[in-house]
Design a protein around this motif. Sequence first.
Motif, PDB file in Angstrom:
ATOM      1  N   ILE A   1      77.042 -44.132 -55.685  1.00  0.00           N
ATOM      2  CA  ILE A   1      77.866 -43.228 -54.886  1.00  0.00           C
ATOM      3  C   ILE A   1      77.659 -41.773 -55.293  1.00  0.00           C
ATOM      4  CG2 ILE A   1      80.203 -42.736 -54.062  1.00  0.00           C
ATOM      5  CD1 ILE A   1      79.207 -45.576 -53.409  1.00  0.00           C
ATOM      6  N   ALA A   2      77.706 -41.511 -56.598  1.00  0.00           N
ATOM      7  CA  ALA A   2      77.581 -40.129 -57.069  1.00  0.00           C
ATOM      8  C   ALA A   2      76.152 -39.609 -56.957  1.00  0.00           C
ATOM      9  CB  ALA A   2      78.061 -40.023 -58.520  1.00  0.00           C
ATOM     10  N   ASP A   3      75.171 -40.506 -56.892  1.00  0.00           N
ATOM     11  CA  ASP A   3      73.773 -40.092 -56.719  1.00  0.00           C
ATOM     12  C   ASP A   3      73.546 -39.775 -55.239  1.00  0.00           C
ATOM     13  OD1 ASP A   3      70.896 -40.427 -56.098  1.00  0.00           O
ATOM     14  OD2 ASP A   3      70.732 -40.924 -58.229  1.00  0.00           O
ATOM     15  N   ASP A   4      73.346 -38.517 -54.943  1.00  0.00           N
ATOM     16  CA  ASP A   4      73.245 -38.086 -53.540  1.00  0.00           C
ATOM     17  C   ASP A   4      72.095 -38.771 -52.806  1.00  0.00           C
ATOM     18  OD1 ASP A   4      75.416 -36.426 -53.858  1.00  0.00           O
ATOM     19  OD2 ASP A   4      74.210 -34.632 -54.266  1.00  0.00           O
TER      20      ASP A   4
ATOM     21  N   LEU B   1      73.307 -44.948 -46.585  1.00  0.00           N
ATOM     22  CA  LEU B   1      73.958 -44.616 -45.321  1.00  0.00           C
ATOM     23  C   LEU B   1      72.969 -44.631 -44.164  1.00  0.00           C
ATOM     24  CD1 LEU B   1      76.310 -41.729 -46.496  1.00  0.00           C
ATOM     25  CD2 LEU B   1      77.040 -43.825 -45.332  1.00  0.00           C
ATOM     26  N   GLN B   2      71.755 -44.218 -44.434  1.00  0.00           N
ATOM     27  CA  GLN B   2      70.745 -44.174 -43.366  1.00  0.00           C
ATOM     28  C   GLN B   2      70.249 -45.574 -42.999  1.00  0.00           C
ATOM     29  OE1 GLN B   2      66.921 -44.379 -43.809  1.00  0.00           O
ATOM     30  NE2 GLN B   2      66.929 -44.347 -41.558  1.00  0.00           N
ATOM     31  N   LYS B   3      70.110 -46.436 -43.978  1.00  0.00           N
ATOM     32  CA  LYS B   3      69.510 -47.749 -43.743  1.00  0.00           C
ATOM     33  C   LYS B   3      70.529 -48.824 -43.356  1.00  0.00           C
ATOM     34  CE  LYS B   3      65.793 -46.720 -47.029  1.00  0.00           C
ATOM     35  NZ  LYS B   3      64.655 -46.739 -46.094  1.00  0.00           N
ATOM     36  N   ASN B   4      71.766 -48.712 -43.878  1.00  0.00           N
ATOM     37  CA  ASN B   4      72.780 -49.722 -43.571  1.00  0.00           C
ATOM     38  C   ASN B   4      74.167 -49.111 -43.819  1.00  0.00           C
ATOM     39  OD1 ASN B   4      74.509 -51.937 -43.358  1.00  0.00           O
ATOM     40  ND2 ASN B   4      73.087 -53.353 -44.350  1.00  0.00           N
ATOM     41  N   PRO B   5      74.660 -48.309 -42.869  1.00  0.00           N
ATOM     42  CA  PRO B   5      75.943 -47.628 -43.102  1.00  0.00           C
ATOM     43  C   PRO B   5      77.109 -48.593 -43.315  1.00  0.00           C
ATOM     44  CG  PRO B   5      75.205 -47.374 -40.827  1.00  0.00           C
ATOM     45  CD  PRO B   5      74.056 -47.938 -41.581  1.00  0.00           C
ATOM     46  N   ALA B   6      77.087 -49.749 -42.676  1.00  0.00           N
ATOM     47  CA  ALA B   6      78.187 -50.708 -42.840  1.00  0.00           C
ATOM     48  C   ALA B   6      78.239 -51.234 -44.267  1.00  0.00           C
ATOM     49  CB  ALA B   6      78.032 -51.861 -41.856  1.00  0.00           C
ATOM     50  N   ALA B   7      77.086 -51.571 -44.846  1.00  0.00           N
ATOM     51  CA  ALA B   7      77.053 -52.069 -46.228  1.00  0.00           C
ATOM     52  C   ALA B   7      77.425 -50.961 -47.201  1.00  0.00           C
ATOM     53  CB  ALA B   7      75.669 -52.620 -46.560  1.00  0.00           C
ATOM     54  N   ALA B   8      76.980 -49.735 -46.942  1.00  0.00           N
ATOM     55  CA  ALA B   8      77.337 -48.613 -47.814  1.00  0.00           C
ATOM     56  C   ALA B   8      78.851 -48.401 -47.815  1.00  0.00           C
ATOM     57  CB  ALA B   8      76.621 -47.343 -47.350  1.00  0.00           C
ATOM     58  N   ALA B   9      79.458 -48.480 -46.639  1.00  0.00           N
ATOM     59  CA  ALA B   9      80.904 -48.332 -46.551  1.00  0.00           C
ATOM     60  C   ALA B   9      81.615 -49.486 -47.250  1.00  0.00           C
ATOM     61  CB  ALA B   9      81.328 -48.261 -45.081  1.00  0.00           C
ATOM     62  N   ALA B  10      81.049 -50.695 -47.149  1.00  0.00           N
ATOM     63  CA  ALA B  10      81.652 -51.854 -47.801  1.00  0.00           C
ATOM     64  C   ALA B  10      81.634 -51.696 -49.322  1.00  0.00           C
ATOM     65  CB  ALA B  10      80.912 -53.125 -47.393  1.00  0.00           C
ATOM     66  N   ILE B  11      80.549 -51.120 -49.859  1.00  0.00           N
ATOM     67  CA  ILE B  11      80.473 -50.855 -51.297  1.00  0.00           C
ATOM     68  C   ILE B  11      81.579 -49.894 -51.713  1.00  0.00           C
ATOM     69  CG2 ILE B  11      79.096 -49.737 -53.106  1.00  0.00           C
ATOM     70  CD1 ILE B  11      76.588 -50.826 -51.612  1.00  0.00           C
ATOM     71  N   ALA B  12      81.721 -48.802 -50.958  1.00  0.00           N
ATOM     72  CA  ALA B  12      82.750 -47.813 -51.283  1.00  0.00           C
ATOM     73  C   ALA B  12      84.144 -48.421 -51.178  1.00  0.00           C
ATOM     74  CB  ALA B  12      82.617 -46.607 -50.362  1.00  0.00           C
ATOM     75  N   ALA B  13      84.371 -49.226 -50.138  1.00  0.00           N
ATOM     76  CA  ALA B  13      85.686 -49.840 -49.957  1.00  0.00           C
ATOM     77  C   ALA B  13      86.008 -50.805 -51.093  1.00  0.00           C
ATOM     78  CB  ALA B  13      85.730 -50.569 -48.614  1.00  0.00           C
ATOM     79  N   ARG B  14      84.987 -51.548 -51.552  1.00  0.00           N
ATOM     80  CA  ARG B  14      85.211 -52.499 -52.645  1.00  0.00           C
ATOM     81  C   ARG B  14      85.542 -51.758 -53.934  1.00  0.00           C
ATOM     82  NH1 ARG B  14      86.571 -57.258 -51.348  1.00  0.00           N
ATOM     83  NH2 ARG B  14      84.661 -57.897 -50.278  1.00  0.00           N
TER      84      ARG B  14
ATOM     85  N   ASP C   1      87.693 -40.997 -56.523  1.00  0.00           N
ATOM     86  CA  ASP C   1      88.388 -41.391 -55.295  1.00  0.00           C
ATOM     87  C   ASP C   1      87.917 -40.543 -54.115  1.00  0.00           C
ATOM     88  OD1 ASP C   1      90.417 -43.227 -54.274  1.00  0.00           O
ATOM     89  OD2 ASP C   1      91.523 -41.413 -53.748  1.00  0.00           O
ATOM     90  N   HIS C   2      87.730 -39.238 -54.347  1.00  0.00           N
ATOM     91  CA  HIS C   2      87.247 -38.347 -53.290  1.00  0.00           C
ATOM     92  C   HIS C   2      85.848 -38.750 -52.835  1.00  0.00           C
ATOM     93  CE1 HIS C   2      86.148 -34.753 -51.054  1.00  0.00           C
ATOM     94  NE2 HIS C   2      85.113 -34.601 -51.869  1.00  0.00           N
ATOM     95  N   GLU C   3      84.983 -39.078 -53.794  1.00  0.00           N
ATOM     96  CA  GLU C   3      83.595 -39.447 -53.455  1.00  0.00           C
ATOM     97  C   GLU C   3      83.545 -40.735 -52.655  1.00  0.00           C
ATOM     98  OE1 GLU C   3      81.570 -37.325 -57.402  1.00  0.00           O
ATOM     99  OE2 GLU C   3      82.045 -39.464 -57.393  1.00  0.00           O
ATOM    100  N   LEU C   4      84.393 -41.700 -53.001  1.00  0.00           N
ATOM    101  CA  LEU C   4      84.435 -42.964 -52.261  1.00  0.00           C
ATOM    102  C   LEU C   4      84.945 -42.737 -50.848  1.00  0.00           C
ATOM    103  CD1 LEU C   4      85.870 -45.313 -55.046  1.00  0.00           C
ATOM    104  CD2 LEU C   4      83.524 -45.264 -54.200  1.00  0.00           C
ATOM    105  N   SER C   5      85.987 -41.946 -50.727  1.00  0.00           N
ATOM    106  CA  SER C   5      86.549 -41.659 -49.397  1.00  0.00           C
ATOM    107  C   SER C   5      85.541 -40.909 -48.540  1.00  0.00           C
ATOM    108  CB  SER C   5      87.830 -40.832 -49.540  1.00  0.00           C
ATOM    109  OG  SER C   5      88.812 -41.546 -50.261  1.00  0.00           O
ATOM    110  N   ARG C   6      84.785 -39.990 -49.153  1.00  0.00           N
ATOM    111  CA  ARG C   6      83.779 -39.227 -48.408  1.00  0.00           C
ATOM    112  C   ARG C   6      82.703 -40.157 -47.857  1.00  0.00           C
ATOM    113  NH1 ARG C   6      80.170 -35.093 -51.750  1.00  0.00           N
ATOM    114  NH2 ARG C   6      79.401 -37.097 -52.521  1.00  0.00           N
ATOM    115  N   LEU C   7      82.263 -41.120 -48.669  1.00  0.00           N
ATOM    116  CA  LEU C   7      81.226 -42.040 -48.172  1.00  0.00           C
ATOM    117  C   LEU C   7      81.740 -42.859 -46.993  1.00  0.00           C
ATOM    118  CD1 LEU C   7      78.728 -44.116 -50.247  1.00  0.00           C
ATOM    119  CD2 LEU C   7      79.890 -45.129 -48.312  1.00  0.00           C
ATOM    120  N   MET C   8      82.972 -43.354 -47.101  1.00  0.00           N
ATOM    121  CA  MET C   8      83.516 -44.145 -46.003  1.00  0.00           C
ATOM    122  C   MET C   8      83.636 -43.296 -44.728  1.00  0.00           C
ATOM    123  SD  MET C   8      86.286 -46.769 -47.764  1.00  0.00           S
ATOM    124  CE  MET C   8      87.083 -45.591 -48.853  1.00  0.00           C
TER     125      MET C   8
END
Length: 360
Positions: free
Chosen positions: A307-310, A317-330, A348-355
């Motif tokens: 998450i913190a690695d840009d 996010l580019q290859k599978n946004p749903a899975a990326a969001a699922a990681i952040a949500a978990r 918490d801010h970084e996770l919310s930003r990804l979602m």
Amino acid sequence: AAIGVRAADEVVRRYLQDHGEPPRALVIDLWASASLRTGGDDLAQALWYLGVKPVWDKASSRVTGIEILPLAVLDRPRIDVTLRISGLFRDIFEAQIALFDMAVRRVAALDEPAEDNPLAEAHRAGADLARVFGGAPGSYGAQAADTALDGQWRDRAELGEVYLAAVSHAYGGAESVQPSKGFRNRVSAADVLVHPQDDRERDLLDGDGVADFAGGFAAAAALLGNEPELYHLDTSQTANPKARRIAEEIARVVRGRLTNPRWLSGMLDHGHRGVAEIAQGVDALYAFAATAGVPGHLFDATHAALIADDAIRAAMLQKNPAAAAAIAARLHDALARGLWVTRRNAVDHELSRLMTEAGR
């Protein structure tokens, strides 16, 4: 049988190293997939804990019975062993279940002192000798990980109850299958859980099966007031099996795979499916945290790598946004439930930003 002996001896060695004495009561997970690959190494291991070895018919290469070794030959006390069998093991290894049950009852009938034979001690006290437990016919899995990942649950104790409820039947004995709550007693008495793994093509974060069985056992033991050792037994190198605490093995896999830049790069090269594999690893880590507990620094490392690695975050996010969001949500849920306590204010801010970036 020789591989099973080496594996059992390695577990006893590790427990002696950790506690200064051998275990008296042990639970081992038996999965049919491993037994089919190895030809029964795990069952041979379970027999050796009892101080028993299989007798082979050389003409047919089949096991025809058992031989009980004298204590002088065994050179350690016998161990009270319980098998927690998978649904598929129950379905296809009826004869092997009967063989182990016979071994338990013959060992329990020996005239040996309690300090050398806890099964004989239990038999003399009139205790139930059922030592093979699994789900009801037609049921599969331990349910703990599924509940942790997708169900409604409040705390670890609830996941322990889910695990215990799934182990509802005893196998072997005069009645080959019978409803039983005896597994609770075996979990309460266990000094150690052994989860064997015979191949290195998969690890304990590659799917939630190990978290389901081993993590579910840990939650159940805690519910019942017990704190047994949890050992991951690597038998992929048959000449040199290695027992590690499951917490140690989780840390190895998080460092070697889930946060390893080379592995992550390889997964991202696989596009949509690769990001899904990363998400599966995070799910398994979460399931272990919910059932057995996971040190916070492993979540910190996972967050930093994914998450913190840009660059990694953008690629996921580019290859599978749903899975990326699922990681952040978990990871966000792990924070919210107190499974992960971090000192970094920005998490918490970084996770919310990804979602948000994923459109969730």
